[in-house]
Motif scaffolding. Structure first.
Motif, mmCIF file in Angstrom:
data_model
loop_
_atom_site.group_PDB
_atom_site.id
_atom_site.type_symbol
_atom_site.label_atom_id
_atom_site.label_comp_id
_atom_site.label_asym_id
_atom_site.label_seq_id
_atom_site.Cartn_x
_atom_site.Cartn_y
_atom_site.Cartn_z
ATOM 1 N N HIS A 266 0.833 -1.200 0.000
ATOM 2 C CA HIS A 266 0.000 0.000 0.000
ATOM 3 C C HIS A 266 0.873 1.257 0.000
ATOM 4 O O HIS A 266 0.571 2.238 -0.684
ATOM 5 C CB HIS A 266 -0.890 -0.022 1.240
ATOM 6 C CG HIS A 266 -2.202 0.670 1.081
ATOM 7 N ND1 HIS A 266 -3.028 0.493 -0.016
ATOM 8 C CD2 HIS A 266 -2.859 1.552 1.900
ATOM 9 C CE1 HIS A 266 -4.129 1.215 0.137
ATOM 10 N NE2 HIS A 266 -4.036 1.876 1.284
ATOM 11 N N MET A 267 1.966 1.215 0.760
ATOM 12 C CA MET A 267 2.872 2.356 0.809
ATOM 13 C C MET A 267 3.616 2.532 -0.515
ATOM 14 O O MET A 267 3.830 3.662 -0.972
ATOM 15 C CB MET A 267 3.857 2.182 1.963
ATOM 16 C CG MET A 267 3.222 2.368 3.328
ATOM 17 S SD MET A 267 2.420 3.994 3.489
ATOM 18 C CE MET A 267 1.867 3.922 5.195
ATOM 19 N N VAL A 268 4.008 1.429 -1.124
ATOM 20 C CA VAL A 268 4.657 1.516 -2.436
ATOM 21 C C VAL A 268 3.708 2.162 -3.441
ATOM 22 O O VAL A 268 4.098 3.028 -4.237
ATOM 23 C CB VAL A 268 5.099 0.122 -2.923
ATOM 24 C CG1 VAL A 268 5.540 0.171 -4.387
ATOM 25 C CG2 VAL A 268 6.227 -0.417 -2.052
ATOM 26 N N ASN A 269 2.446 1.785 -3.389
ATOM 27 C CA ASN A 269 1.438 2.363 -4.278
ATOM 28 C C ASN A 269 1.296 3.869 -4.043
ATOM 29 O O ASN A 269 1.176 4.658 -4.994
ATOM 30 C CB ASN A 269 0.106 1.647 -4.055
ATOM 31 C CG ASN A 269 -1.044 2.247 -4.837
ATOM 32 O OD1 ASN A 269 -1.992 2.742 -4.256
ATOM 33 N ND2 ASN A 269 -0.971 2.203 -6.153
ATOM 34 N N PHE A 270 1.316 4.277 -2.779
ATOM 35 C CA PHE A 270 1.230 5.703 -2.425
ATOM 36 C C PHE A 270 2.422 6.474 -2.983
ATOM 37 O O PHE A 270 2.259 7.534 -3.616
ATOM 38 C CB PHE A 270 1.164 5.833 -0.898
ATOM 39 C CG PHE A 270 1.127 7.240 -0.370
ATOM 40 C CD1 PHE A 270 0.260 8.190 -0.896
ATOM 41 C CD2 PHE A 270 1.970 7.615 0.681
ATOM 42 C CE1 PHE A 270 0.225 9.493 -0.391
ATOM 43 C CE2 PHE A 270 1.937 8.909 1.192
ATOM 44 C CZ PHE A 270 1.064 9.841 0.659
ATOM 45 N N VAL A 271 3.617 5.936 -2.802
ATOM 46 C CA VAL A 271 4.822 6.608 -3.288
ATOM 47 C C VAL A 271 4.838 6.635 -4.816
ATOM 48 O O VAL A 271 5.220 7.639 -5.428
ATOM 49 C CB VAL A 271 6.090 5.937 -2.725
ATOM 50 C CG1 VAL A 271 7.350 6.594 -3.299
ATOM 51 C CG2 VAL A 271 6.101 6.026 -1.198
ATOM 52 N N ILE B 215 -3.902 6.252 -9.861
ATOM 53 C CA ILE B 215 -3.378 4.887 -9.666
ATOM 54 C C ILE B 215 -3.457 4.446 -8.206
ATOM 55 O O ILE B 215 -3.091 3.314 -7.882
ATOM 56 C CB ILE B 215 -1.936 4.738 -10.181
ATOM 57 C CG1 ILE B 215 -0.950 5.487 -9.284
ATOM 58 C CG2 ILE B 215 -1.818 5.170 -11.634
ATOM 59 C CD1 ILE B 215 0.509 5.202 -9.612
ATOM 60 N N LEU B 216 -3.937 5.301 -7.321
ATOM 61 C CA LEU B 216 -4.048 4.933 -5.910
ATOM 62 C C LEU B 216 -5.015 3.761 -5.728
ATOM 63 O O LEU B 216 -6.091 3.738 -6.327
ATOM 64 C CB LEU B 216 -4.541 6.122 -5.085
ATOM 65 C CG LEU B 216 -3.562 7.283 -4.904
ATOM 66 C CD1 LEU B 216 -4.286 8.493 -4.313
ATOM 67 C CD2 LEU B 216 -2.384 6.871 -4.024
ATOM 68 N N ASN B 217 -4.654 2.824 -4.888
ATOM 69 C CA ASN B 217 -5.536 1.682 -4.616
ATOM 70 C C ASN B 217 -6.664 2.022 -3.652
ATOM 71 O O ASN B 217 -7.711 1.379 -3.664
ATOM 72 C CB ASN B 217 -4.720 0.514 -4.054
ATOM 73 C CG ASN B 217 -3.816 -0.121 -5.093
ATOM 74 O OD1 ASN B 217 -4.059 -0.001 -6.294
ATOM 75 N ND2 ASN B 217 -2.762 -0.782 -4.650
ATOM 76 N N ALA B 218 -6.428 3.011 -2.774
ATOM 77 C CA ALA B 218 -7.472 3.432 -1.830
ATOM 78 C C ALA B 218 -7.537 4.953 -1.796
ATOM 79 O O ALA B 218 -7.145 5.591 -0.819
ATOM 80 C CB ALA B 218 -7.208 2.872 -0.435
ATOM 81 N N PRO B 219 -8.051 5.567 -2.874
ATOM 82 C CA PRO B 219 -8.137 7.024 -2.914
ATOM 83 C C PRO B 219 -9.151 7.547 -1.898
ATOM 84 O O PRO B 219 -9.924 6.778 -1.324
ATOM 85 C CB PRO B 219 -8.581 7.305 -4.354
ATOM 86 C CG PRO B 219 -9.335 6.066 -4.749
ATOM 87 C CD PRO B 219 -8.612 4.932 -4.070
ATOM 88 N N ILE B 220 -9.143 8.844 -1.703
ATOM 89 C CA ILE B 220 -10.008 9.460 -0.697
ATOM 90 C C ILE B 220 -11.488 9.131 -0.920
ATOM 91 O O ILE B 220 -12.246 8.938 0.030
ATOM 92 C CB ILE B 220 -9.786 10.997 -0.662
ATOM 93 C CG1 ILE B 220 -10.517 11.637 0.514
ATOM 94 C CG2 ILE B 220 -10.181 11.641 -1.978
ATOM 95 C CD1 ILE B 220 -9.966 11.296 1.862
ATOM 96 N N GLU B 221 -11.896 9.006 -2.186
ATOM 97 C CA GLU B 221 -13.301 8.701 -2.468
ATOM 98 C C GLU B 221 -13.689 7.325 -1.925
ATOM 99 O O GLU B 221 -14.774 7.145 -1.369
ATOM 100 C CB GLU B 221 -13.561 8.758 -3.984
ATOM 101 C CG GLU B 221 -13.433 10.138 -4.597
ATOM 102 C CD GLU B 221 -11.995 10.519 -4.944
ATOM 103 O OE1 GLU B 221 -11.791 11.640 -5.446
ATOM 104 O OE2 GLU B 221 -11.071 9.690 -4.713
ATOM 105 N N ALA B 222 -12.786 6.357 -2.086
ATOM 106 C CA ALA B 222 -13.055 5.004 -1.583
ATOM 107 C C ALA B 222 -13.091 4.990 -0.061
ATOM 108 O O ALA B 222 -13.948 4.353 0.556
ATOM 109 C CB ALA B 222 -11.994 4.034 -2.096
#
Length: 426
Positions: free
Chosen positions: A353-358, A368-375
């Motif tokens: 999850h952190m790799v995705n954020f970076v 490309i975020l897996n858990a964006p603010i909308e989710a």
């Protein structure tokens, strides 16, 4: 378009491409500098996870508890990491050596800190649940979208492979018609908290800052650090603490968003005289058009459905898929389908999850975020619906277009009241 306007627009476009390229290149040439607000619990876990990425450098820490702050500074020093420290998060947000912030404070602080962070031009990783009310969640989404900010929510199972594989299987249709989805958390390792007398806040804690927008009350150890989650002033109990994880996958599996209605029942059955306000035992039923989602939790009991202390179960005509952090399997209904043996988890969701954020920061691609603010907002609101149904004692009908209940009394719980001179962000 005339020739002069064409040349002007071409120059502007080239400049913007050059500017973005330089910006992206600067992140590949130097580390993404991270500051953490709230470093005691998940804030510390999140920092340790993100520091496994060689593209990241920790430059600042903030906490209202100076003992915790000193402990974390010492731990980082053993890794040759030197940081600037703050007790006021707004001062950290002014730090030009911070590109991104991790928010690991109690839930009642998330909204203010996340909105202030995106207004300060920072990228944000905010712990779940993103807010402590439905209105806060909506404000946070609007703030992020207004700045096109990169905001990842701590729903780290969204980055874990076996959760994705399980949902793909649900979507394959092999389970047949799904009429019931169960999600649960049985927290056997935690006993209900007993009442303790009010006390004077420790000298190393800025208690006024810890309270922030919450109602002013005398300091009580039951409400501080980990235990804050059992009080409505600061959080929503197990429903928002664990429910946002498991119910998130219930919704992803069923490809749905808003329920028709919700009803909930429970209480302090394990410890009627205990100190907590949130229920230690709860069942909530969300009604959709042709199926239900059921949430249940207990404190002090481990024996959840299917002999698992947490999970999601998709109950279909042909079989039931059971999923949790350890893995997933399919239990057939008679001989209607073959079983799927237990598929064990193969990766670390928080690290990924952190790799995705970076990655999103470096590439400047919030999409490309897996858990964006909308989710994060969507599932936090969904969990809040269950809590409001419990607190109202009514079966509530949700108007997804007006974003409120048909019950006026229940709508009074849509927003959190702010105190001590704080106001909901605009």
């Amino acid at each position: 378009m005339d020739r002069k306007k064409f040349i002007t627009n071409t120059v502007l476009l080239a400049a913007s491409i050059t500017s973005w390229g330089a910006f992206a290149q600067s992140y590949t040439a130097k580390a993404v500098r991270v500051g953490v607000i709230g470093i005691h619990g998940m804030g510390w876990s999140n920092l340790k996870a993100i520091l496994r990425d060689s593209r990241v450098q920790c430059t600042a820490l903030c906490d209202v508890d100076k003992e915790v702050l000193a402990q974390r500074v010492a731990e980082l020093a053993t890794q040759n990491i030197n940081v600037t420290t703050y007790t006021d998060y707004k001062e950290l947000l002014k730090d030009a050596n911070v590109d991104a912030v991790i928010i690991g404070t109690p839930d009642h602080w998330h909204c203010l800190q996340m909105v202030d962070a995106v207004h300060a031009g920072k990228h944000v990783y905010v712990e779940k649940p993103i807010g402590n009310s439905i209105v806060e969640c909506e404000i946070m989404v609007a703030a992020a979208q207004s700045r096109n900010a990169i905001v990842q929510v701590g729903q780290w199972q969204r980055s874990q492979q076996h959760f994705k594989d399980a949902v793909d299987f649900v979507h394959s249709g092999k389970l047949g018609k799904i009429r019931q989805v169960k999600a649960w958390s049985y927290v056997g390792w935690k006993t209900p908290i007993t009442k303790k007398p009010d006390a004077i806040a420790p000298s190393y804690v800025d208690y006024e800052k810890w309270l922030g927008p919450a109602e002013k009350r005398a300091f009580n150890p039951n409400r501080f650090h980990f235990e804050f989650r059992w009080f409505w002033d600061y959080a929503g109990g197990l429903m928002t603490d664990w429910g946002v994880h498991m119910l998130d996958y219930a919704l992803l599996g069923m490809k749905v968003s808003d329920p028709v209605s919700v009803i909930a029942a429970g209480g302090k059955f394990a410890a009627p005289d205990g100190a907590s306000e949130t229920p230690d035992t709860l069942t909530a039923v969300y009604e959709f058009e042709d199926f239900n989602i059921q949430w249940e939790h207990t404190v002090g009991i481990s024996g959840g459905p299917y002999s698992r202390d947490h999970g999601v179960a998709f109950v279909g005509d042909n079989g039931t898929l059971v999923l949790n952090r350890a893995g997933w399997e399919v239990i057939p209904e008679g001989d209607r389908m073959p079983a799927v043996v237990f598929q064990k988890a193969v990766d670390d969701g928080l690290n990924k999850h952190m790799v995705n954020f970076v990655d999103a920061i470096v590439q400047q691609k919030p999409q490309i975020l897996n858990a964006p603010i909308e989710a994060g907002a969507h599932i936090a609101i969904f969990a809040q619906l269950g809590n409001i149904a419990y607190r109202s004692g009514q079966k509530l009908y949700w108007d997804k277009h007006k974003r409120k209940f048909t019950d006026k009394q229940a709508n009074k719980l849509l927003a959190t009241r702010y105190h001590n001179g704080y106001s909901l962000p605009k």
